[in-house]
Write an enzyme that holds these catalytic residues in place. Structure first.
Site, PDB file in Angstrom:
ATOM      1  CG  ASP A  55      70.959  53.502  80.355  1.00 30.44           C
ATOM      2  OD1 ASP A  55      71.081  52.362  79.893  1.00 30.44           O
ATOM      3  OD2 ASP A  55      70.881  54.556  79.775  1.00 30.44           O
ATOM      4  NE  ARG A  94      63.519  48.546  75.436  1.00 30.67           N
ATOM      5  CZ  ARG A  94      64.395  49.363  76.089  1.00 30.67           C
ATOM      6  NH1 ARG A  94      63.821  50.479  76.776  1.00 30.67           N
ATOM      7  NH2 ARG A  94      65.894  49.108  76.260  1.00 30.67           N
ATOM      8  NE  ARG A 140      58.405  49.313  67.356  1.00 25.43           N
ATOM      9  CZ  ARG A 140      58.589  47.754  67.496  1.00 25.43           C
ATOM     10  NH1 ARG A 140      59.311  47.402  66.707  1.00 25.43           N
ATOM     11  NH2 ARG A 140      58.328  47.072  68.768  1.00 25.43           N
ATOM     12  CG  ASP A 177      69.988  45.249  69.854  1.00 32.30           C
ATOM     13  OD1 ASP A 177      69.981  43.896  69.684  1.00 32.30           O
ATOM     14  OD2 ASP A 177      69.162  46.089  70.192  1.00 32.30           O
ATOM     15  CB  ALA A 232      64.599  41.334  73.749  1.00 32.99           C
TER      16      ALA A 232
HETATM   17  C1  FAD Z   1      64.545  53.469  74.180  1.00 27.39           C
HETATM   18  C2  FAD Z   1      64.318  52.071  73.506  1.00 27.39           C
HETATM   19  C3  FAD Z   1      63.032  51.615  73.194  1.00 27.39           C
HETATM   20  C4  FAD Z   1      63.076  50.272  72.486  1.00 27.39           C
HETATM   21  N1  FAD Z   1      61.805  49.865  72.205  1.00 27.39           N
HETATM   22  C5  FAD Z   1      61.728  48.671  71.603  1.00 27.39           C
HETATM   23  C6  FAD Z   1      60.279  48.192  71.452  1.00 27.39           C
HETATM   24  O1  FAD Z   1      59.548  48.729  71.650  1.00 27.39           O
HETATM   25  N2  FAD Z   1      60.416  46.839  70.950  1.00 27.39           N
HETATM   26  C7  FAD Z   1      61.436  46.350  70.620  1.00 27.39           C
HETATM   27  O2  FAD Z   1      61.335  45.061  70.060  1.00 27.39           O
HETATM   28  N3  FAD Z   1      62.636  46.542  70.901  1.00 27.39           N
HETATM   29  C8  FAD Z   1      62.730  47.831  71.379  1.00 27.39           C
HETATM   30  N4  FAD Z   1      63.993  48.527  71.714  1.00 27.39           N
HETATM   31  C9  FAD Z   1      65.235  47.493  71.433  1.00 27.39           C
HETATM   32  C10 FAD Z   1      65.500  46.274  72.255  1.00 27.39           C
HETATM   33  O3  FAD Z   1      65.143  46.467  73.689  1.00 27.39           O
HETATM   34  C11 FAD Z   1      66.552  45.687  72.135  1.00 27.39           C
HETATM   35  O4  FAD Z   1      66.673  45.356  70.696  1.00 27.39           O
HETATM   36  C12 FAD Z   1      67.102  44.349  72.713  1.00 27.39           C
HETATM   37  O5  FAD Z   1      66.266  44.249  73.671  1.00 27.39           O
HETATM   38  C13 FAD Z   1      68.555  44.316  73.021  1.00 27.39           C
HETATM   39  O6  FAD Z   1      68.778  45.288  74.090  1.00 27.39           O
HETATM   40  P1  FAD Z   1      70.343  45.712  74.586  1.00 27.39           P
HETATM   41  O7  FAD Z   1      70.383  45.883  75.903  1.00 27.39           O
HETATM   42  O8  FAD Z   1      71.309  44.928  73.631  1.00 27.39           O
HETATM   43  O9  FAD Z   1      70.087  47.211  73.860  1.00 27.39           O
HETATM   44  P2  FAD Z   1      69.304  48.564  74.231  1.00 27.39           P
HETATM   45  O10 FAD Z   1      67.778  47.945  74.860  1.00 27.39           O
HETATM   46  O11 FAD Z   1      69.118  49.120  73.119  1.00 27.39           O
HETATM   47  O12 FAD Z   1      69.824  49.248  75.472  1.00 27.39           O
HETATM   48  C14 FAD Z   1      71.094  49.857  75.372  1.00 27.39           C
HETATM   49  C15 FAD Z   1      71.294  50.880  76.297  1.00 27.39           C
HETATM   50  O13 FAD Z   1      72.576  51.449  76.405  1.00 27.39           O
HETATM   51  C16 FAD Z   1      72.479  52.819  76.762  1.00 27.39           C
HETATM   52  N5  FAD Z   1      73.547  53.352  76.415  1.00 27.39           N
HETATM   53  C17 FAD Z   1      73.762  53.607  74.846  1.00 27.39           C
HETATM   54  N6  FAD Z   1      74.997  54.205  74.776  1.00 27.39           N
HETATM   55  C18 FAD Z   1      75.471  54.612  76.023  1.00 27.39           C
HETATM   56  C19 FAD Z   1      76.486  55.126  76.783  1.00 27.39           C
HETATM   57  N7  FAD Z   1      77.651  55.585  75.775  1.00 27.39           N
HETATM   58  N8  FAD Z   1      77.011  55.194  77.928  1.00 27.39           N
HETATM   59  C20 FAD Z   1      76.146  54.500  78.749  1.00 27.39           C
HETATM   60  N9  FAD Z   1      74.655  54.095  78.583  1.00 27.39           N
HETATM   61  C21 FAD Z   1      74.720  54.035  77.028  1.00 27.39           C
HETATM   62  C22 FAD Z   1      70.792  53.210  76.307  1.00 27.39           C
HETATM   63  O14 FAD Z   1      70.596  54.269  76.915  1.00 27.39           O
HETATM   64  C23 FAD Z   1      70.210  51.984  76.403  1.00 27.39           C
HETATM   65  O15 FAD Z   1      69.628  51.881  77.727  1.00 27.39           O
HETATM   66  C24 FAD Z   1      64.258  49.455  72.273  1.00 27.39           C
HETATM   67  C25 FAD Z   1      65.542  50.020  72.758  1.00 27.39           C
HETATM   68  C26 FAD Z   1      65.718  51.394  73.407  1.00 27.39           C
HETATM   69  C27 FAD Z   1      66.886  51.662  73.880  1.00 27.39           C
END
Ligand code: FAD
Length: 417
Positions: free
Chosen positions: A37, A108, A186, A306, A319
């Site tokens: 990450d 979250r 929010r 996402d 999520a």
């Molecule tokens: C900081 C943050 C806060 C959030 N808060 C909320 C909320 O309050 N309510 C809600 O409904 N949803 C929130 N979300 C979004 C929600 O978590 C996601 O929409 C959903 O859970 C899908 O998650 P995901 O794992 O696909 O993506 P995400 O949860 O966005 O996780 C993506 C991860 O990839 C990491 N990343 C990105 N680019 C790179 C790279 N090049 N190399 C290594 N790592 C990388 C990021 O740091 C992050 O930890 C938030 C997301 C983040 C990142």
């Protein structure tokens, strides 16, 4: 006892819920898992997030996780709908879906920390401060570049979020987001100030959590209390034509939020004004057209969460679907085995693709049901604002499904010209 993925090395990019779920599910099947990450430290970011019964069952399958989630999550038996002038409309009770399984709604950052700890406990190696800058693959391996170091494995699962760079690698072009025409203010805040105002004090109830939605023309305001009346989270979705910028940390301003609910009931204004400005985020909602594919040309790199399919919050499934991706990818790798990773990755995409897009669409229909409503009609037909709660979305076991359909999926892939 030997585990099915003991000979497999998996690299995962992004420690969000997609990445952590894939990591846990691959690790519990014996794989060596390294999760990268870009964040330099683990911080409790975000505010309210919702997991439906379909992902609740995934949490519950991880030993000890449900017990840790229960005390921090929201527990109410229904969502009370009120019109913008505070007229009571209806209450949506969750009782009818009780046998679909438990839902988890909470902060979250707090939920994320519990899942993260579980991943580490079972042996997932998490490398923080590790931004992946490049991806590569051959017929026999795939890998990433982090701080100039090339790291190889059998497969790479990329859950790097809405601003995914992996997506560009997989597609071969940059997929630009489009404004959805909406944004969300929010906040997550303590209830101290709410307690001081007779209009809002009832929300800070130590005996019961409250969940209330105020609806008006093209705006909706949802409030949830939790943790014995000490915490409150609210989201205000409103029209916004500003430039597209996705960020969970863009500051919001109380006066702007108040303006979005001009003419609404005093209680709505009181809740917003009780919010510490430094806890207010202005989050622009973006759309992306469905990607033609989530997997790389040599089928050793796959997008998840996402990165593959951003959701509007009104689907209440972003999520959950990211977790379903993680589970399904791990099961497909288990069924494929090290020798057939590429087939497993193809099967993962095929099993998930249509379901995800159908669920994604519910974000638009749910939003329009609230925002485009004629309020004279709504007041006469208050039931019309209830959220559709679909059995096919929520009463779904992605693990059983993946095991059930894997063989027929692979068969159909082999038959493709
Ligand atoms: C900081 C943050 C806060 C959030 N808060 C909320 C909320 O309050 N309510 C809600 O409904 N949803 C929130 N979300 C979004 C929600 O978590 C996601 O929409 C959903 O859970 C899908 O998650 P995901 O794992 O696909 O993506 P995400 O949860 O966005 O996780 C993506 C991860 O990839 C990491 N990343 C990105 N680019 C790179 C790279 N090049 N190399 C290594 N790592 C990388 C990021 O740091 C992050 O930890 C938030 C997301 C983040 C990142």
């Amino acid at each position: 006892m030997s585990k099915p993925l003991e000979d497999l090395k998996v690299l995962i990019v992004g420690a969000g819920f997609a990445g952590l779920t894939a990591a846990i599910e691959c690790r519990k099947r014996g794989a060596t898992v390294i999760l990268f990450d870009s964040a330099s430290s683990r911080r409790q970011l975000g505010d309210i997030i919702s997991f439906g019964s379909n992902s609740g069952r995934i949490f519950r399958s991880w030993p000890g996780v449900e017990e840790k989630l229960d005390p921090i999550c929201h527990h109410s038996d229904g969502l009370v709908f009120r019109a913008f002038d505070d007229d009571y409309l209806t209450t949506q009770k969750w009782g009818a879906e009780a046998d679909w399984g438990k839902r988890f709604n909470g902060h979250r950052g707090e939920i994320h920390e519990i899942v993260w700890d579980h991943a580490v406990d079972i042996g997932v190696e998490i490398r923080l401060g590790s931004k992946v800058t490049e991806y590569f693959e051959t017929d026999t391996e795939a890998g990433v570049v982090v701080k100039g170091e090339k790291i190889s494995a059998d497969v790479v699962l990329a859950g790097d979020g809405v601003r995914s760079t992996a997506r560009t690698i997989v597609l071969g072009f940059e997929d630009k987001p489009k404004s959805s025409g909406y944004a969300v203010y929010r906040s997550w805040m303590p209830t101290d100030k709410l307690k001081e105002d007779p209009l809002t004090a009832w929300l800070a109830d130590p005996t019961i959590d409250h969940h209330v939605g105020w609806l008006g023309p093209d705006v909706h305001f949802l409030v949830a209390t939790l943790q014995k009346g000490t915490a409150c989270s609210w989201v205000l979705t409103h029209k916004d034509e500003a430039d597209v910028e996705e960020s969970w940390s863009a500051p919001g301003y109380i006066e702007d939020a108040v303006k979005a609910v001009e003419g609404w009931a005093p209680i709505v204004h009181a809740i917003i004004r009780a919010t510490p400005e430094d806890s207010l985020v202005d989050w622009k909602l973006v759309f992306r057209d469905p990607l033609p594919t989530w997997i790389s040309p040599k089928r050793r790199i796959a997008l998840m969460g996402d990165a593959a399919h951003p959701f509007l919050p009104t689907s209440i499934q972003g999520a959950s679907q990211s977790m379903e991706d993680g589970v399904t990818a791990a099961i497909c790798l288990e069924r494929a085995g090290k020798a057939n990773v590429q087939e497993g990755i193809q099967a993962y995409e095929k099993i998930r693709y249509e379901r995800v897009h159908a669920v994604q669409h519910t974000g638009v229909t749910n939003r329009d049901n609230w925002h485009k409503a004629d309020f004279d009609y709504v007041k006469k037909n208050p039931e019309s604002v209830k959220l559709p709660r679909q059995d096919w979305v929520l009463n779904f076991d992605c693990s059983t499904h993946a095991y059930d359909v894997y063989d027929e999926t692979v068969k159909s892939l082999r038959e493709q010209p």
